[in-house]
Design an enzyme around this catalytic site. Sequence first.
Site, mmCIF file in Angstrom:
data_model
loop_
_atom_site.group_PDB
_atom_site.id
_atom_site.type_symbol
_atom_site.label_atom_id
_atom_site.label_comp_id
_atom_site.label_asym_id
_atom_site.label_seq_id
_atom_site.Cartn_x
_atom_site.Cartn_y
_atom_site.Cartn_z
ATOM 1 N N ASP A 478 0.776 -1.309 0.041
ATOM 2 C CA ASP A 478 -0.110 0.128 -0.141
ATOM 3 C C ASP A 478 0.886 1.269 -0.056
ATOM 4 O O ASP A 478 2.007 1.334 0.404
ATOM 5 C CB ASP A 478 -0.925 -0.252 1.153
ATOM 6 N N ASP A 548 -10.683 1.997 -3.058
ATOM 7 C CA ASP A 548 -11.367 1.543 -1.887
ATOM 8 C C ASP A 548 -13.192 1.637 -1.918
ATOM 9 O O ASP A 548 -13.517 1.136 -1.068
ATOM 10 C CB ASP A 548 -10.987 2.715 -0.971
HETATM 11 C C1 GLA Z 1 -5.650 1.853 2.281
HETATM 12 C C2 GLA Z 1 -6.191 0.643 1.301
HETATM 13 C C3 GLA Z 1 -7.256 -0.121 2.016
HETATM 14 C C4 GLA Z 1 -6.972 -0.716 3.332
HETATM 15 C C5 GLA Z 1 -6.141 0.435 4.264
HETATM 16 C C6 GLA Z 1 -5.868 0.046 5.439
HETATM 17 O O1 GLA Z 1 -6.849 2.916 2.860
HETATM 18 O O2 GLA Z 1 -6.593 1.279 0.053
HETATM 19 O O3 GLA Z 1 -7.459 -1.059 1.190
HETATM 20 O O4 GLA Z 1 -5.729 -1.541 3.047
HETATM 21 O O5 GLA Z 1 -5.321 1.282 3.527
HETATM 22 O O6 GLA Z 1 -5.036 1.005 6.361
#
Ligand code: GLA
Length: 731
Positions: A478, A548
Site C-alpha cells: 500500500d 477503496d
Molecule cells: C488503504 C487501502 C485499504 C486498506 C487500508 C488499510 O486505504 O486502500 O484497502 O488496506 O489502507 O489501512
Amino acid sequence: MPIRYFDDKRIFKLDTSGSSYIFKIGRAGYVMGLYYGKRLTDHDVDYLTVREGHDSTVPLSADVDDDWRFSPDTMQAEYPAYGTGDFRISALRIKSGGVGVTDCRYISHRIYEGKSDPCGMPHTRAGADDADTLELVCRDVTGAVITLYYTAYRRHPVIVRRARIANSSALPMTIERAYSASVDFTHPEFSLLHLWGCWARERKPERRRLGHGITTISSSRGASSHYHNPFAALLSPDCGEETGEAYGFSLVYSGNFSIDAEVDAFGLTRIMCGINPDGFSWKLDSGESFDTPEAVLVYSDSGEGGMSRAYHRFWRDHLLAKKWQGEPRPIVVNNWEGTYFDFDADRLVSIAKAAADLGLDMLVVDDGWFGVRNSDRCSLGDWVCNERKLPGGIGRLAERVNALGIKLGLWFEPEMASRDSDLFRAHPDWCIRTNGRGMSIARHQYVLDLSRAEVRDYIFDSLSAILSTANVEYVKWDFNRNLTEYSRADLPDDRQGELFHRYVLGLYELLDRITASFPDVLLEGCASGGGRYDPGMLYYFPQYWTSDDTDPIERLSIQYGTSICYPACTMSCHVSASPNHQTGRQTALKTRADTAMAGIFGYELDTARLTDAERAEIKAQVEEYRASRHIVTDGDLYRLIRPETITHGGVVCAWEYVTEDKSEAIFTYVCERTVIAPVSFVRLRGLDPDRIYTDVQSGVRYRGDTLMNAGLNLSGGRRDGESVRIRFIAD
Ligand code: GLA
C-alpha cells in the site's frame, strides 16, 4: 522485418500488426515525422513533408535558410527541442553553460531484432521474434547525444518509444525536459480522452475536443496518483466504442508525469508524454547518461474498444511478470472491511475457516498486525508482528491458516513511517523533509526517502524478515499519501531537482530486489485504492486494488474507466458487505458478485458472520468464477453500454468478455436505475456469427449472428441495482 530504412529517401518505416509509423531524415539532419496511423503499403509518402504558407514570424533554420517552406516551427518533429525555431511545446531542453537552447539532429542509426530496456526502470518485454528496434542517434552542438528508441511489435499494433541522453562533452549539463515520446499529427480535430479521478472515484474517462493551445494532464504528487492516470488518447471526430481511430499514449512510469497536447495555428496536433518537467532537472556530468521511461503507443481503427483490447493483450503478453501471465490468481478474503483493526489470531482463523468452507483460496490479513497499530495513528515502519494480537507471530498464524487449506497474504505499507513509530523516533532524517520547514502530515504518516540506499535496505530487511520466516504467499503493498517538502540536505543545490525521479528509481530498485528474492510471492499494488495504478507498478504488481470504493454501482464506472487502458487480469475487485461502507447503498449479493467478477475476484467482509443463505450463494459464486475466470482474465473485452447511460431500459451498463477462439463468452448487465415498462435489447459483439452459443444456466441456444444483430432480450422490469450474468459456450 517490421522496421525498414529506405536509403534513397532517408525514410524509416515501422510496421506493426495494424499500424505504420513513418518519418524521415530531412535536410541538415532534422528528424521529421511523416505519418502515423493505419498500416500503409510501401508507397512514397515523401510528399507529406512539404508544408507551405508561412510568413516572416516563422523562423527558418540557420542550416536551411534557402527554402522558405522548411521551418522547425511548422514541421512534424520527431523529438522537438527548445529554443531553435520550434515555438511549440518541446520534448527536450538541456542547459549547457547556463543556456537552454537545444537541438536534436540525426547522426546515425541501427536496426536490430528484439529490444533494449531502459536502465533501472520497469519496461515492456520482447524476444527476438516479437519485435524490432530502431536506435536513432542524434546530437546537439553542446555534445548532448540523444538516442531515440523505437520498438515495433509484430503481433500487436504497438510502438514503444523512449530516449537516452548522454553527455559527450567535457562539461556538466542539466536536463530540464526529456519526454519519452512526441508525435505530431497533421490533423487539428482530435478529442483527448484521459482518466481523471480522486480517492474512491478513480479513472473517470473524460473526452474533450482539443482547441488551440496546450492541454496538459499531469501529476506532481510524487506518484502517478488518483487524480490523473499516465494515459491519454487522441480520438478522431468519428471515434466511438467500436469505430473510428484512437491513438493511445501510456507511460510506463509511477511518478510525476505529464501528457501535453498542443494544437497549433497551422493545423498540426502535437502530443507528448514523459516525466513532468515541473520541478524536474537532472545533472549529467561528462560521460553520464539518462534514460527516460518507456511510452507505449497503440493505434486502433476500431475505436476505443479496439484500443483497449490492444492494450490489454499487450500488457498481458509483454508487461506482466512471466510467472503471473495467464496464471489463475487466488480468490481471497481480505479482512479489512470485515474487521478493520479489531482482530486477533482466533478471529482471523475463524474467517479462514469459513473461507475454506466457501471454497476460497487465501486470507489476506490487512492493516493492523504489526507494532501497536490499533488505529491508523501509529506504527507504520515497525514491521514486527504484534504478538498480543497474534501470539507466535505471522509464522504461527500461517501454520494455523494453512492447516485449514487456506493460504496467507499480508498487508504492508513499506514506503511510510507513522509520526508515532519507533522507526521515526530512531531515524527522523529518513523521512522526506526540508530543513527549516514543517512536515506536512497525511493519515498521521510521513514518506520515507526511497532515494536513500540505507532506507531501502531497512525496508528490504524488514519485509524479508517476515517473508523468509513465515509462509506468506501474497503481499498487498500500500501507499497512502503523497510526497511534500522534498529536498535532501546532503545533495548539492544543482541536484535537488532530481529527487522525485530518484524516489521512483529507488522504489523500482527495491521492488526489483523483492521480486528477485521472493519470486513466488504474488504482489498486489494499492495506493489508497487505485492511486498509483500504472504500467510501471503493474510490471511488479500483476494485480492492483482498483479502488477503496467497493459499492458495485460506483464500481461500474471505476472499472469501466480502468478498462480503457488496463486488463481485467490486473483489476482486483472484491465483494463487500451491504450497506456499503463507503456509500451506504444497499445492493444484492448477486450484483456485488457479478460486478466483482469483471476482474480478479475476492471478498472483503467477515466470512464468519454470514447467514446460511449468504453462504450458499457465495459458494455458488466461487464455483461459477472458477469455471469462467479464464474468459474474463484472458479474453477480449467488449464494452456494450457505458455506465450511467440512459437507455429505454433505465440507466444501465453492460459488458462482455469473449475468449480469443470465440468459443466462450460472458455477458453482464447491471440496471443502475430502473424505469417503468422497460424494454431493452442488448447486442453482443465479438462472437462467431455462424456458431451456436448456449446459455449455460438456462440451456437456451442462440446463433452468434442473432446475438450480435438482434441482441439479447432483457425486457422484464429489472429493479435498481439488479444484474444479469450469462455465460455462453459455443458448440
Ligand atoms: C488503504 C487501502 C485499504 C486498506 C487500508 C488499510 O486505504 O486502500 O484497502 O488496506 O489502507 O489501512
